[in-house]
Design a protein around this motif. Structure first.
Motif, PDB file in Angstrom:
ATOM      1  N   PHE A 164     -29.956 -10.858  -8.851  1.00 40.87           N
ATOM      2  CA  PHE A 164     -30.137  -9.705  -7.967  1.00 40.87           C
ATOM      3  C   PHE A 164     -30.518  -8.474  -8.777  1.00 40.87           C
ATOM      4  O   PHE A 164     -29.916  -8.204  -9.820  1.00 40.87           O
ATOM      5  CB  PHE A 164     -28.851  -9.429  -7.190  1.00 40.87           C
ATOM      6  N   ALA A 165     -31.509  -7.727  -8.284  1.00 44.08           N
ATOM      7  CA  ALA A 165     -31.910  -6.483  -8.953  1.00 44.08           C
ATOM      8  C   ALA A 165     -32.648  -5.599  -7.964  1.00 44.08           C
ATOM      9  O   ALA A 165     -33.362  -6.085  -7.086  1.00 44.08           O
ATOM     10  CB  ALA A 165     -32.804  -6.780 -10.149  1.00 44.08           C
ATOM     11  N   ILE A 166     -32.448  -4.300  -8.088  1.00 45.97           N
ATOM     12  CA  ILE A 166     -33.155  -3.313  -7.284  1.00 45.97           C
ATOM     13  C   ILE A 166     -33.802  -2.322  -8.247  1.00 45.97           C
ATOM     14  O   ILE A 166     -33.160  -1.839  -9.176  1.00 45.97           O
ATOM     15  CB  ILE A 166     -32.199  -2.583  -6.318  1.00 45.97           C
ATOM     16  N   ASP A 167     -35.072  -2.006  -8.004  1.00 43.67           N
ATOM     17  CA  ASP A 167     -35.825  -1.203  -8.953  1.00 43.67           C
ATOM     18  C   ASP A 167     -35.298   0.224  -9.084  1.00 43.67           C
ATOM     19  O   ASP A 167     -35.256   0.778 -10.185  1.00 43.67           O
ATOM     20  CB  ASP A 167     -37.300  -1.161  -8.546  1.00 43.67           C
ATOM     21  N   ASP A 168     -34.930   0.837  -7.948  1.00 46.29           N
ATOM     22  CA  ASP A 168     -34.575   2.256  -7.999  1.00 46.29           C
ATOM     23  C   ASP A 168     -33.069   2.487  -7.977  1.00 46.29           C
ATOM     24  O   ASP A 168     -32.588   3.492  -7.452  1.00 46.29           O
ATOM     25  CB  ASP A 168     -35.232   3.007  -6.830  1.00 46.29           C
ATOM     26  N   GLU A 169     -32.311   1.570  -8.551  1.00 49.98           N
ATOM     27  CA  GLU A 169     -30.872   1.761  -8.605  1.00 49.98           C
ATOM     28  C   GLU A 169     -30.512   2.980  -9.468  1.00 49.98           C
ATOM     29  O   GLU A 169     -31.133   3.235 -10.489  1.00 49.98           O
ATOM     30  CB  GLU A 169     -30.186   0.524  -9.190  1.00 49.98           C
ATOM     31  N   LYS A 170     -29.484   3.683  -9.052  1.00 45.62           N
ATOM     32  CA  LYS A 170     -28.935   4.781  -9.837  1.00 45.62           C
ATOM     33  C   LYS A 170     -27.621   4.310 -10.447  1.00 45.62           C
ATOM     34  O   LYS A 170     -27.305   3.123 -10.455  1.00 45.62           O
ATOM     35  CB  LYS A 170     -28.711   6.010  -8.950  1.00 45.62           C
ATOM     36  N   ASN A 171     -26.844   5.253 -10.965  1.00 49.71           N
ATOM     37  CA  ASN A 171     -25.512   4.897 -11.438  1.00 49.71           C
ATOM     38  C   ASN A 171     -24.692   4.391 -10.266  1.00 49.71           C
ATOM     39  O   ASN A 171     -24.534   5.094  -9.268  1.00 49.71           O
ATOM     40  CB  ASN A 171     -24.807   6.117 -12.056  1.00 49.71           C
ATOM     41  N   LEU A 172     -24.198   3.176 -10.335  1.00 49.24           N
ATOM     42  CA  LEU A 172     -23.480   2.586  -9.219  1.00 49.24           C
ATOM     43  C   LEU A 172     -22.010   2.423  -9.553  1.00 49.24           C
ATOM     44  O   LEU A 172     -21.648   2.020 -10.650  1.00 49.24           O
ATOM     45  CB  LEU A 172     -24.092   1.240  -8.843  1.00 49.24           C
ATOM     46  N   GLY A 173     -21.197   2.676  -8.547  1.00 45.06           N
ATOM     47  CA  GLY A 173     -19.762   2.643  -8.703  1.00 45.06           C
ATOM     48  C   GLY A 173     -19.189   3.932  -8.125  1.00 45.06           C
ATOM     49  O   GLY A 173     -19.897   4.734  -7.518  1.00 45.06           O
ATOM     50  N   THR A 174     -17.911   4.126  -8.297  1.00 45.11           N
ATOM     51  CA  THR A 174     -17.241   5.320  -7.787  1.00 45.11           C
ATOM     52  C   THR A 174     -16.697   6.127  -8.955  1.00 45.11           C
ATOM     53  O   THR A 174     -15.842   5.628  -9.697  1.00 45.11           O
ATOM     54  CB  THR A 174     -16.091   4.935  -6.838  1.00 45.11           C
TER      55      THR A 174
END
Length: 452
Positions: A164-174
């Motif tokens: 799984f991968a998304i091109d425009d991901e940012k910093n993910l999490g809380t």
């Protein structure tokens, strides 16, 4: 309300989130209460991709193994609207509500770390095709408790895995639970990142307060200060009475992922020993005995003393007659043989156990059902078989090739165990070896036990 299939009835809205609404319903096909997450939004957007990611990931996990502390997948629909994901319904609060600004008892902290740690280790190493799965958003809001204080990990929407991968991901999490490496951007997370978050959750449970701010920049700055001051604040938060506990948490909160524990299971084991050293009660309280209902008074005749004497005389007469009969017939009785067949007791159904729902309005950490005693492992003679393995780290000897099976004992670092020749590969990176250690047969992981 969303137009859901007719198999669902008594549908009730229980929450709203980024992707849409969450409903509680009764599934007429299974007779179970379920949670249904319904998507609303742009199907071409990033949020939909996360929604789809969670559904596909939970389905693959449930098909491989129904882990006792991962939310169970039931069904989903992505053919036509409404798009939805159906999972098991957990009748109980989130850990966030359970904490509610109050310190939690040590036994509950340890229980949550052990159970969620087991789920994370399965995600990291246990799935033969999807691992390593990194949850990326471990926090109290994503942990549910039922009436038996069993913990469940939920919300896999941003979980990363090799497929799984998304091109425009940012910093993910809380922010407030993210590990320092996650601030580098998507793809920088590691399995150890989830361990960091779990340690933050444990620290919050012990103190009743979130140890990090919920803003990304200030949270990262606070983690940097932890490192520069050698975690003095964590030692201060827990005080002298919990100094061993502080050291166990500090290792899991290490700035560098390589300095943390090799697995969440080992983190949980270190926390157990530390709490015990600090004199904390780590055994859950026993179940409160339910009082018997009051007896209903007898109606009619009352029992008079003289009737007791008459009854006693009659009873003695019967006893003497029986003794005489036995003496006369003893010889003939001894010549008779009868065979008594004892049927084995049926074990409780795991499926039935899983479907039990205990309705609660709130969870109060006062009582727990007493767990049934588990039979000890069978001792066997040590055969001369396929060489040895050596422990690279302290490693549990388990009853089966899975992190959710019972721990038989712990094998210290540097110890050797003899292989039986059996092994099971659960992923490209993980092999389970069946070994014999101190006369007991069990399984260990290739991550910590290396063949000689």
């Amino acid at each position: 309300m969303a137009s859901l299939p007719s198999r669902y009835r008594e549908i009730q809205l229980i929450g709203k989130g980024l992707t849409g609404e969450v409903y509680r319903a009764e599934d007429t096909l299974t007779g179970r209460r379920v949670a249904i997450k319904v998507f609303h939004g742009n199907k071409q957007g990033v949020v939909y991709q996360y929604f789809l990611n969670e559904a596909q990931l939970l389905r693959r996990i449930t098909e491989h193994r129904r882990h006792p502390h991962i939310l169970e997948y039931i069904e989903s629909n992505f053919v036509k609207e409404p798009y939805y994901l159906t999972t098991a319904y957990i009748d109980g609060p989130s850990l966030d509500k359970q904490i509610g600004g109050r310190p939690q008892p040590a036994w509950l902290v340890l229980s949550v770390v052990e159970q969620i740690g087991s789920a994370l280790d399965y995600l990291h190493y246990g799935h033969p095709e999807m691992s390593p799965i990194v949850h990326r958003d471990v926090k109290p809001q994503n942990i549910l408790l039922n009436g038996r204080y069993e913990a469940f990990l939920i919300d896999f929407s941003v979980a990363s895995h090799p497929g799984f991968a998304i091109d425009d991901e940012k910093n993910l999490g809380t922010p407030g639970y993210m590990a320092p490496e996650q601030y580098q951007g998507a793809g920088a997370e590691k399995p150890e990142s989830d361990q960091f978050a779990l340690a933050v959750v444990a620290l919050q449970m012990l103190t009743g307060k979130a140890p990090l701010p919920f803003h990304g920049k200030t949270s990262k700055q606070q983690i940097d200060r932890w490192k520069m001051t050698e975690y003095a604040e964590i030692r201060r938060l827990l005080g002298d009475k919990r100094r061993h506990t502080a050291e166990a948490l500090i290792k899991a909160l290490s700035y560098e992922p390589s300095q943390r524990y090799p697995s969440c299971e080992q983190f949980a084991d270190a926390l157990r020993m530390a709490l015990k050293q600090d004199g904390e009660a780590i055994t859950p309280p026993r179940k409160v005995t339910v009082p018997e209902p009051p007896k209903t008074p007898r109606q009619g005749l009352s029992l008079r003393p003289e009737w007791l004497l008459v009854g006693l005389i009659v009873l003695l007469s019967f006893i003497m007659a029986a003794v005489g009969w036995f003496t006369v017939n003893a010889d003939s009785s001894l010549s008779m043989q009868s065979t008594v067949t004892t049927l084995p007791a049926l074990a409780p159904s795991p499926t039935a156990m899983r479907n039990i729902v205990v309705p609660v309005t709130s969870v109060q950490p006062t009582t727990l059902p007493t767990l049934a005693a588990v039979p000890g492992p069978t001792l066997v003679p040590v055969p001369d078989l396929n060489g040895d393995v050596i422990m690279l780290q302290r490693e549990p000897l388990r009853a089966g090739p899975s992190t959710d099976t019972r721990i038989l004992l712990w094998m210290p670092k540097g110890a050797k165990a003899q292989r039986t020749g059996r092994e099971e590969r659960t992923s490209s990176a993980l092999v389970w070896y069946e070994v014999i250690f101190e006369g007991q047969v069990g399984w260990c992981r290739s991550t910590n036990c290396r063949p000689q």
